[in-house]
Design a protein around this motif. Structure first.
Motif, PDB file in Angstrom:
ATOM      1  N   ILE A 116       1.009  -1.284   0.017  1.00 46.79           N
ATOM      2  CA  ILE A 116       0.125  -0.105  -0.036  1.00 46.79           C
ATOM      3  C   ILE A 116       0.788   1.178  -0.135  1.00 46.79           C
ATOM      4  CG2 ILE A 116      -1.861   1.193   1.151  1.00 46.79           C
ATOM      5  CD1 ILE A 116      -2.825  -1.487   2.458  1.00 46.79           C
ATOM      6  N   GLU A 117       0.679   1.846  -1.113  1.00 43.52           N
ATOM      7  CA  GLU A 117       1.712   3.189  -1.473  1.00 43.52           C
ATOM      8  C   GLU A 117       1.030   4.333  -1.110  1.00 43.52           C
ATOM      9  OE1 GLU A 117       5.297   2.017  -4.239  1.00 43.52           O
ATOM     10  OE2 GLU A 117       3.160   1.720  -5.332  1.00 43.52           O
TER      11      GLU A 117
ATOM     12  N   ASP B 110      11.890  -5.388  -3.026  1.00 41.52           N
ATOM     13  CA  ASP B 110      12.649  -5.857  -4.005  1.00 41.52           C
ATOM     14  C   ASP B 110      12.705  -7.523  -3.951  1.00 41.52           C
ATOM     15  OD1 ASP B 110      13.323  -3.363  -4.987  1.00 41.52           O
ATOM     16  OD2 ASP B 110      15.314  -3.397  -3.947  1.00 41.52           O
ATOM     17  N   HIS B 111      12.666  -7.932  -2.770  1.00 39.45           N
ATOM     18  CA  HIS B 111      12.547  -9.377  -2.505  1.00 39.45           C
ATOM     19  C   HIS B 111      11.402  -9.916  -3.131  1.00 39.45           C
ATOM     20  CE1 HIS B 111      12.929 -13.082  -0.241  1.00 39.45           C
ATOM     21  NE2 HIS B 111      11.923 -12.780   0.243  1.00 39.45           N
ATOM     22  N   TYR B 112      10.188  -9.260  -2.875  1.00 41.17           N
ATOM     23  CA  TYR B 112       8.758  -9.917  -3.175  1.00 41.17           C
ATOM     24  C   TYR B 112       8.769  -9.699  -4.734  1.00 41.17           C
ATOM     25  CZ  TYR B 112       8.083 -11.271   1.644  1.00 41.17           C
ATOM     26  OH  TYR B 112       7.894 -11.889   2.874  1.00 41.17           O
ATOM     27  N   LYS B 113       9.361  -8.390  -5.071  1.00 39.46           N
ATOM     28  CA  LYS B 113       8.998  -8.167  -6.493  1.00 39.46           C
ATOM     29  C   LYS B 113       9.877  -9.300  -7.432  1.00 39.46           C
ATOM     30  CE  LYS B 113       9.047  -3.697  -7.690  1.00 39.46           C
ATOM     31  NZ  LYS B 113       9.727  -2.477  -7.589  1.00 39.46           N
ATOM     32  N   LYS B 114      11.068  -9.784  -7.075  1.00 36.56           N
ATOM     33  CA  LYS B 114      11.741 -10.759  -7.660  1.00 36.56           C
ATOM     34  C   LYS B 114      11.042 -11.933  -7.772  1.00 36.56           C
ATOM     35  CE  LYS B 114      16.311  -8.788  -6.743  1.00 36.56           C
ATOM     36  NZ  LYS B 114      17.564  -8.629  -5.961  1.00 36.56           N
TER      37      LYS B 114
ATOM     38  N   LEU C  17       4.508  -9.354  -5.889  1.00 41.90           N
ATOM     39  CA  LEU C  17       4.361  -8.116  -5.341  1.00 41.90           C
ATOM     40  C   LEU C  17       3.288  -7.394  -6.157  1.00 41.90           C
ATOM     41  CD1 LEU C  17       5.260  -6.044  -2.921  1.00 41.90           C
ATOM     42  CD2 LEU C  17       6.604  -5.130  -4.848  1.00 41.90           C
ATOM     43  N   LYS C  18       2.295  -6.698  -5.554  1.00 41.37           N
ATOM     44  CA  LYS C  18       1.530  -5.872  -6.388  1.00 41.37           C
ATOM     45  C   LYS C  18       1.467  -4.500  -5.774  1.00 41.37           C
ATOM     46  CE  LYS C  18      -1.331  -8.656  -8.964  1.00 41.37           C
ATOM     47  NZ  LYS C  18      -2.536  -8.879  -9.716  1.00 41.37           N
ATOM     48  N   SER C  19       1.610  -3.217  -6.064  1.00 42.76           N
ATOM     49  CA  SER C  19       1.377  -1.934  -5.639  1.00 42.76           C
ATOM     50  C   SER C  19       0.134  -1.502  -5.663  1.00 42.76           C
ATOM     51  CB  SER C  19       2.227  -1.146  -6.115  1.00 42.76           C
ATOM     52  OG  SER C  19       3.664  -1.471  -5.998  1.00 42.76           O
ATOM     53  N   ILE C  20      -0.485  -0.939  -4.491  1.00 44.99           N
ATOM     54  CA  ILE C  20      -2.011  -0.636  -4.445  1.00 44.99           C
ATOM     55  C   ILE C  20      -1.814   1.057  -3.985  1.00 44.99           C
ATOM     56  CG2 ILE C  20      -3.977  -0.637  -3.349  1.00 44.99           C
ATOM     57  CD1 ILE C  20      -3.545  -2.901  -4.768  1.00 44.99           C
TER      58      ILE C  20
END
Length: 182
Positions: free
Chosen positions: A113-114, A153-157, A161-164
């Motif tokens: 959550i950004e 970065d860990h979960y993006k790799k 990861l999804k940004s909200i």
């Protein structure tokens, strides 16, 4: 819908609010490490007694104790869960990944959550908590960024990861989360 979730986001982003809504709506177990620690302490369990001794000194409870408390809940509940506030760093992420591998319950999605720092600061100042002043908030956000950037970065790799966008009403953010989960 994904049913093993992890929420990441800065303090004041609404993680707890959104986690409660999603868990109520989907029947998921809401695992907030702060709440779990308090439950263990109030229940007088062995883990709770260990945690209480540490917390009474004003120190952070070890990752091992926290992961043991999380494990205790997850082995009893595999229908769907949401972790809120854990892990906070790569060491904790590694411990969590090992645990979830052992019990065959890998994280399916990590929602970040950004929200802009200025909006976060306004939100937190509006809560009226004694410890919410600009200097404390600025420090909390710095700590969050220092510790959490590597997690993102860990979960993006891992591709999970999804940004909200965390701006807007509770309902707006909730509908974005539901969309990301479908």
């Amino acid at each position: 819908m994904k049913n093993r979730l992890l929420f990441l986001g800065p303090p004041g982003a609404g993680k707890g609010t959104q986690a409660s809504l999603i868990c109520k709506d989907q029947g998921f177990l809401h695992l907030s490490t702060g709440d779990l620690l308090r439950e263990e302490v109030s229940g007088g369990t062995d883990l709770g007694k260990k945690a209480e001794l540490i917390m009474n000194k004003g120190e952070l409870v070890s990752d091992e104790i926290v992961i043991s408390i999380v494990e205790k809940r997850l082995i009893k509940y595999s229908e769907g869960w949401l972790l809120d506030g854990f892990p906070r760093n790569l060491a904790q992420a590694s411990l969590l990944q090992n645990l979830l591998g052992r019990i065959s319950q890998p994280i399916e999605i990590v929602l970040l959550i950004e929200i802009d720092d200025e909006i976060l600061t306004e939100r937190m100042l509006g809560r009226g908590r004694k410890d919410d002043n600009k200097a404390v908030i600025k420090n909390r956000l710095k700590i969050y960024k220092d510790q959490t950037s590597p997690l993102v970065d860990h979960y993006k790799k891992q591709g999970i990861l999804k940004s909200i966008n965390g701006c807007g009403s509770v309902e707006d953010v909730n509908s974005r989360i539901k969309e990301a989960l479908s």
